[in-house]
Design a protein around this motif. Sequence first.
Motif, PDB file in Angstrom:
ATOM      1  N   GLU A  52       0.820  -1.210   0.000  1.00  0.00           N
ATOM      2  CA  GLU A  52       0.000   0.000   0.000  1.00  0.00           C
ATOM      3  C   GLU A  52       0.861   1.271   0.000  1.00  0.00           C
ATOM      4  OE1 GLU A  52      -3.324  -0.116  -0.320  1.00  0.00           O
ATOM      5  OE2 GLU A  52      -3.192  -2.300  -0.329  1.00  0.00           O
ATOM      6  N   GLU A  53       2.147   1.121  -0.292  1.00  0.00           N
ATOM      7  CA  GLU A  53       3.069   2.259  -0.283  1.00  0.00           C
ATOM      8  C   GLU A  53       2.804   3.171  -1.484  1.00  0.00           C
ATOM      9  OE1 GLU A  53       5.748   1.976   2.520  1.00  0.00           O
ATOM     10  OE2 GLU A  53       3.872   0.936   2.838  1.00  0.00           O
ATOM     11  N   THR A  54       3.347   4.386  -1.439  1.00  0.00           N
ATOM     12  CA  THR A  54       3.261   5.315  -2.563  1.00  0.00           C
ATOM     13  C   THR A  54       4.089   4.737  -3.708  1.00  0.00           C
ATOM     14  OG1 THR A  54       3.086   7.150  -1.006  1.00  0.00           O
ATOM     15  CG2 THR A  54       3.645   7.702  -3.287  1.00  0.00           C
ATOM     16  N   LYS A  55       3.421   4.418  -4.810  1.00  0.00           N
ATOM     17  CA  LYS A  55       4.067   3.666  -5.890  1.00  0.00           C
ATOM     18  C   LYS A  55       5.273   4.373  -6.487  1.00  0.00           C
ATOM     19  CE  LYS A  55       0.173   0.884  -7.078  1.00  0.00           C
ATOM     20  NZ  LYS A  55      -0.025  -0.302  -7.830  1.00  0.00           N
ATOM     21  N   ARG A  56       5.202   5.683  -6.682  1.00  0.00           N
ATOM     22  CA  ARG A  56       6.318   6.385  -7.330  1.00  0.00           C
ATOM     23  C   ARG A  56       7.578   6.391  -6.475  1.00  0.00           C
ATOM     24  NH1 ARG A  56       6.995  11.360  -5.254  1.00  0.00           N
ATOM     25  NH2 ARG A  56       5.276  12.262  -4.105  1.00  0.00           N
ATOM     26  N   ILE A  57       7.410   6.175  -5.194  1.00  0.00           N
ATOM     27  CA  ILE A  57       8.562   6.095  -4.291  1.00  0.00           C
ATOM     28  C   ILE A  57       8.959   4.634  -4.070  1.00  0.00           C
ATOM     29  CG2 ILE A  57       9.352   6.520  -1.926  1.00  0.00           C
ATOM     30  CD1 ILE A  57       7.463   8.996  -1.958  1.00  0.00           C
ATOM     31  N   ALA A  58       7.973   3.807  -3.809  1.00  0.00           N
ATOM     32  CA  ALA A  58       8.247   2.418  -3.417  1.00  0.00           C
ATOM     33  C   ALA A  58       8.732   1.538  -4.569  1.00  0.00           C
ATOM     34  CB  ALA A  58       7.005   1.797  -2.793  1.00  0.00           C
ATOM     35  N   GLU A  59       8.139   1.655  -5.731  1.00  0.00           N
ATOM     36  CA  GLU A  59       8.483   0.736  -6.821  1.00  0.00           C
ATOM     37  C   GLU A  59       9.954   0.806  -7.238  1.00  0.00           C
ATOM     38  OE1 GLU A  59       5.472   1.283  -9.818  1.00  0.00           O
ATOM     39  OE2 GLU A  59       4.082  -0.045  -8.751  1.00  0.00           O
ATOM     40  N   PRO A  60      10.528   2.016  -7.434  1.00  0.00           N
ATOM     41  CA  PRO A  60      11.962   2.044  -7.765  1.00  0.00           C
ATOM     42  C   PRO A  60      12.838   1.520  -6.624  1.00  0.00           C
ATOM     43  CG  PRO A  60      10.931   4.167  -8.256  1.00  0.00           C
ATOM     44  CD  PRO A  60       9.932   3.350  -7.517  1.00  0.00           C
ATOM     45  N   ALA A  61      12.442   1.809  -5.384  1.00  0.00           N
ATOM     46  CA  ALA A  61      13.207   1.336  -4.227  1.00  0.00           C
ATOM     47  C   ALA A  61      13.175  -0.187  -4.154  1.00  0.00           C
ATOM     48  CB  ALA A  61      12.634   1.941  -2.947  1.00  0.00           C
ATOM     49  N   ILE A  62      12.004  -0.773  -4.340  1.00  0.00           N
ATOM     50  CA  ILE A  62      11.874  -2.224  -4.270  1.00  0.00           C
ATOM     51  C   ILE A  62      12.602  -2.906  -5.429  1.00  0.00           C
ATOM     52  CG2 ILE A  62      10.175  -4.093  -4.525  1.00  0.00           C
ATOM     53  CD1 ILE A  62       8.401  -2.446  -2.594  1.00  0.00           C
ATOM     54  N   GLU A  63      12.575  -2.292  -6.588  1.00  0.00           N
ATOM     55  CA  GLU A  63      13.305  -2.838  -7.735  1.00  0.00           C
ATOM     56  C   GLU A  63      14.811  -2.881  -7.424  1.00  0.00           C
ATOM     57  OE1 GLU A  63      14.199  -1.388 -12.239  1.00  0.00           O
ATOM     58  OE2 GLU A  63      12.118  -1.275 -11.578  1.00  0.00           O
ATOM     59  N   LYS A  64      15.324  -1.799  -6.857  1.00  0.00           N
ATOM     60  CA  LYS A  64      16.743  -1.743  -6.503  1.00  0.00           C
ATOM     61  C   LYS A  64      17.078  -2.749  -5.400  1.00  0.00           C
ATOM     62  CE  LYS A  64      20.401   1.288  -4.982  1.00  0.00           C
ATOM     63  NZ  LYS A  64      20.844   2.587  -4.585  1.00  0.00           N
ATOM     64  N   LEU A  65      16.255  -2.806  -4.366  1.00  0.00           N
ATOM     65  CA  LEU A  65      16.489  -3.744  -3.265  1.00  0.00           C
ATOM     66  C   LEU A  65      16.436  -5.186  -3.727  1.00  0.00           C
ATOM     67  CD1 LEU A  65      14.392  -1.965  -0.504  1.00  0.00           C
ATOM     68  CD2 LEU A  65      16.885  -2.232  -0.514  1.00  0.00           C
ATOM     69  N   THR A  66      15.494  -5.500  -4.593  1.00  0.00           N
ATOM     70  CA  THR A  66      15.368  -6.856  -5.122  1.00  0.00           C
ATOM     71  C   THR A  66      16.656  -7.276  -5.826  1.00  0.00           C
ATOM     72  OG1 THR A  66      12.971  -6.678  -5.363  1.00  0.00           O
ATOM     73  CG2 THR A  66      14.070  -8.342  -6.711  1.00  0.00           C
ATOM     74  N   ALA A  67      17.163  -6.411  -6.688  1.00  0.00           N
ATOM     75  CA  ALA A  67      18.403  -6.722  -7.416  1.00  0.00           C
ATOM     76  C   ALA A  67      19.566  -6.913  -6.450  1.00  0.00           C
ATOM     77  CB  ALA A  67      18.715  -5.617  -8.418  1.00  0.00           C
ATOM     78  N   GLU A  68      19.665  -6.056  -5.444  1.00  0.00           N
ATOM     79  CA  GLU A  68      20.775  -6.149  -4.496  1.00  0.00           C
ATOM     80  C   GLU A  68      20.680  -7.393  -3.615  1.00  0.00           C
ATOM     81  OE1 GLU A  68      21.083  -2.459  -2.343  1.00  0.00           O
ATOM     82  OE2 GLU A  68      21.638  -1.348  -4.142  1.00  0.00           O
ATOM     83  N   ILE A  69      19.466  -7.704  -3.159  1.00  0.00           N
ATOM     84  CA  ILE A  69      19.278  -8.892  -2.313  1.00  0.00           C
ATOM     85  C   ILE A  69      19.624 -10.160  -3.088  1.00  0.00           C
ATOM     86  CG2 ILE A  69      17.530 -10.321  -1.165  1.00  0.00           C
ATOM     87  CD1 ILE A  69      16.209  -7.630  -0.266  1.00  0.00           C
ATOM     88  N   SER A  74      21.414 -11.933   0.386  1.00  0.00           N
ATOM     89  CA  SER A  74      21.239 -11.510   1.775  1.00  0.00           C
ATOM     90  C   SER A  74      20.338 -10.282   1.828  1.00  0.00           C
ATOM     91  CB  SER A  74      22.603 -11.160   2.375  1.00  0.00           C
ATOM     92  OG  SER A  74      22.450 -10.557   3.647  1.00  0.00           O
ATOM     93  N   VAL A  75      19.586 -10.154   2.929  1.00  0.00           N
ATOM     94  CA  VAL A  75      18.787  -8.948   3.131  1.00  0.00           C
ATOM     95  C   VAL A  75      19.611  -7.841   3.788  1.00  0.00           C
ATOM     96  CG1 VAL A  75      16.577 -10.150   3.215  1.00  0.00           C
ATOM     97  CG2 VAL A  75      17.845  -9.759   5.335  1.00  0.00           C
ATOM     98  N   GLU A  76      20.875  -8.118   4.050  1.00  0.00           N
ATOM     99  CA  GLU A  76      21.763  -7.130   4.656  1.00  0.00           C
ATOM    100  C   GLU A  76      22.291  -6.183   3.582  1.00  0.00           C
ATOM    101  OE1 GLU A  76      22.132  -6.813   7.965  1.00  0.00           O
ATOM    102  OE2 GLU A  76      20.730  -8.472   8.146  1.00  0.00           O
ATOM    103  N   VAL A  77      21.389  -5.370   3.037  1.00  0.00           N
ATOM    104  CA  VAL A  77      21.735  -4.362   2.037  1.00  0.00           C
ATOM    105  C   VAL A  77      21.283  -3.005   2.567  1.00  0.00           C
ATOM    106  CG1 VAL A  77      21.577  -5.979   0.097  1.00  0.00           C
ATOM    107  CG2 VAL A  77      19.564  -4.670   0.763  1.00  0.00           C
ATOM    108  N   ASP A  78      21.839  -1.939   1.997  1.00  0.00           N
ATOM    109  CA  ASP A  78      21.488  -0.591   2.438  1.00  0.00           C
ATOM    110  C   ASP A  78      20.060  -0.243   2.048  1.00  0.00           C
ATOM    111  OD1 ASP A  78      24.032  -0.189   3.472  1.00  0.00           O
ATOM    112  OD2 ASP A  78      24.775   0.765   1.637  1.00  0.00           O
ATOM    113  N   ASN A  79      19.417   0.587   2.889  1.00  0.00           N
ATOM    114  CA  ASN A  79      18.103   1.123   2.559  1.00  0.00           C
ATOM    115  C   ASN A  79      18.233   2.103   1.408  1.00  0.00           C
ATOM    116  OD1 ASN A  79      16.907  -0.280   4.666  1.00  0.00           O
ATOM    117  ND2 ASN A  79      17.072   1.410   6.093  1.00  0.00           N
ATOM    118  N   VAL A  80      17.141   2.334   0.710  1.00  0.00           N
ATOM    119  CA  VAL A  80      17.109   3.316  -0.370  1.00  0.00           C
ATOM    120  C   VAL A  80      16.721   4.660   0.242  1.00  0.00           C
ATOM    121  CG1 VAL A  80      15.981   3.969  -2.526  1.00  0.00           C
ATOM    122  CG2 VAL A  80      16.506   1.561  -2.075  1.00  0.00           C
ATOM    123  N   ALA A  81      17.533   5.680  -0.010  1.00  0.00           N
ATOM    124  CA  ALA A  81      17.271   7.015   0.525  1.00  0.00           C
ATOM    125  C   ALA A  81      15.910   7.520   0.038  1.00  0.00           C
ATOM    126  CB  ALA A  81      18.365   7.985   0.077  1.00  0.00           C
ATOM    127  N   GLY A  82      15.132   8.074   0.945  1.00  0.00           N
ATOM    128  CA  GLY A  82      13.808   8.579   0.614  1.00  0.00           C
ATOM    129  C   GLY A  82      12.720   7.526   0.722  1.00  0.00           C
TER     130      GLY A  82
END
Length: 100
Positions: A52-69, A74-82
């Motif tokens: 239920e997150e704001t899509k314009r903020i969450a979708e790019p962040a989740i895309e980046k996190l998915t690739a890094e994980i 590992s889930v031990e990756v940096d958070n996405v700023a913002g």
Amino acid sequence: MKKLLLSLMAVFTITAVAATKEGTGLGYKDDITVSVETEGDKIVAIKVIKMEETKRIAEPAIEKLTAEIIAKQSVEVDNVAGATYTSEGFKEAVADALKK
């Protein structure tokens, strides 16, 4: 003997156990639910099932996190700023799925 060993290795490689597990974590607005696909101990795919997150903020962040994980396995990756709370909730959801 060498052929037999190579054949057995191929069979074990092909028959890696694939599994899909769901997990949930608390994002900024509400729970984030993900599906994590694994083959043996390796994370091969992560999909968002509910968010239920704001899509314009969450979708790019989740895309980046998915690739890094997936790259770090590992889930031990940096958070996405913002998108700190979304990042934390997404990583929590993935970790929750991996525990099951």
